[in-house]
Design an enzyme around this catalytic site. Structure first.
Site, PDB file in Angstrom:
ATOM      1  CB  VAL A  10      -0.911   0.008   1.251  1.00  0.00           C
ATOM      2  CG1 VAL A  10      -1.724   1.301   1.311  1.00  0.00           C
ATOM      3  CG2 VAL A  10      -1.835  -1.212   1.249  1.00  0.00           C
ATOM      4  CG  ASP A  62      -8.490  15.113   2.045  1.00  0.00           C
ATOM      5  OD1 ASP A  62      -7.317  14.903   2.404  1.00  0.00           O
ATOM      6  OD2 ASP A  62      -9.154  16.119   2.387  1.00  0.00           O
ATOM      7  CG  ASP A  70     -12.419   5.008   8.529  1.00  0.00           C
ATOM      8  OD1 ASP A  70     -11.483   4.323   9.007  1.00  0.00           O
ATOM      9  OD2 ASP A  70     -13.193   5.697   9.230  1.00  0.00           O
ATOM     10  CG  ASN A  87       5.442   9.162  -0.172  1.00  0.00           C
ATOM     11  OD1 ASN A  87       6.574   9.601  -0.032  1.00  0.00           O
ATOM     12  ND2 ASN A  87       4.632   9.577  -1.149  1.00  0.00           N
ATOM     13  CE1 TYR A 152       6.561  18.544   4.623  1.00  0.00           C
ATOM     14  CE2 TYR A 152       8.726  19.513   4.983  1.00  0.00           C
ATOM     15  CZ  TYR A 152       7.927  18.492   4.486  1.00  0.00           C
ATOM     16  OH  TYR A 152       8.511  17.407   3.871  1.00  0.00           O
ATOM     17  CE  LYS A 156       6.897  15.187   5.854  1.00  0.00           C
ATOM     18  NZ  LYS A 156       6.578  13.889   5.258  1.00  0.00           N
TER      19      LYS A 156
END
Ligand SMILES: NC(=O)c1ccc[n+]([C@@H]2O[C@H](COP(=O)([O-])OP(=O)(O)OC[C@H]3O[C@@H](n4cnc5c(N)ncnc54)[C@H](OP(=O)(O)O)[C@@H]3O)[C@@H](O)[C@H]2O)c1
Length: 263
Positions: A10, A62, A70, A87, A152, A156
């Site tokens: 996935v 999204d 879900d 990712n 951001y 991370k």
């Protein structure tokens, strides 16, 4: 029947950039794929990945929302996931006070909330089976305060830390957690983050996403803890560990402040 014995990977954020390259590597390696991203380009990515012979299921969704994750889980449908590459991620430039709150929240919800929710659901099944590989795309940005990219870099930092913690929690199991930490990479990331006028966004020497993905993919397959892609970034990561936060924040300002690319 051959389909039944192919492993399943996935990959989120597989429509472009590093995620597409991760998915391509998995496809070349004989995985069937479930891929997801939030724009229609995911369908084009599906067509490209199908050329490698495996089954590829694509979902436009999204992943910043629990409902979106879900939907992805429903598509997986309880099948054994052999590799999860979490990712999908968004950047966002400009000063924090000048950012639109909805956009800032989207970064947090995509990079953190959706990512860790998906990982919790998939990793529980992996733990039950005592088998699985997880690759989280963190960033060397998580090692430094991100002036003019503050939210951001914070997301991370969360992921870089989370990956090591989950890895430790699962150390007695057959489930490995690896963290890919790229530096500036030549993808759509900086355009989407509104950072093309910054020094880092305008840098013509960014890493090739195919090279970055290969480093991460190999680390995942070997079950390594984290991997920084590229020599220059390895150096930057090592320096970040011994440099005061105030200095790192000032350095980040120099490359991420709007207009810094034109100076
Ligand atoms: N490029 C860099 O310099 C760099 C450096 C370090 C780490 N990273 C990380 O690497 C990862 C991949 O980024 P990239 O550089 O390859 O950029 P990219 O080309 O913009 O790819 C980002 C991918 O994530 C998907 N995505 C973003 N928000 C999503 C959402 N809410 N729901 C579903 N999918 C979503 C995008 O899908 P859509 O196209 O459909 O929106 C796209 O497939 C990100 O986590 C990023 O933070 C990038």
């Amino acid at each position: 029947m051959i389909d039944d014995i192919r492993p399943l990977a996935v990959v989120t954020g597989a429509s472009s950039g590093i995620g597409y390259e991760l998915a391509r590597l998995a496809a070349e390696d004989g995985y069937d794929l479930v891929i997801a991203a939030d724009e229609p380009a995911i369908v084009e990515a599906q067509a490209g990945l199908e050329r490698h012979g495996g089954k590829v299921e694509a979902l436009q969704v999204d992943l910043s929302t629990v409902g979106g994750v879900d939907q992805l889980l429903a598509l997986i449908g309880g099948r054994q996931v052999d590799a999860l590459m979490a990712n999908a991620g968004r950047g966002l430039g400009h000063g924090f006070l000048d950012q639109d709150w909805t956009e800032a929240r989207f970064v947090i919800d995509t990079n953190i909330t959706g990512t860790v929710y998906l990982i919790q659901k998939v990793a529980r099944d992996m733990r039950d089976r005592d088998r699985g590989r997880i690759l989280i795309t963190g960033s060397i940005a998580g090692l430094m305060p991100g002036s003019f990219q503050a939210v951001y870099n914070g997301t991370k930092a969360f992921l870089d830390s989370f990956a090591w913690a989950l890895r430790n929690e699962l150390k007695e199991t057959g489930v490995s957690v690896s963290c890919l930490m790229p530096g500036a990479t030549d993808t759509e990331f900086f355009e989407r983050a509104g950072m093309l006028d910054t020094k880092v966004g305008a840098d013509p020497k960014k890493a090739d996403p195919a090279d970055v993905a290969l480093v991460g993919y190999r680390a995942m397959q070997k079950g390594e803890g984290d991997v920084v892609a590229g020599f220059k970034n390895k150096l930057q990561a090592a320096m970040a560990a011994v440099t005061p936060q105030s200095v790192l924040a000032e350095q980040h300002r120099k490359v991420a402040e709007p207009g810094s690319g034109e100076r």
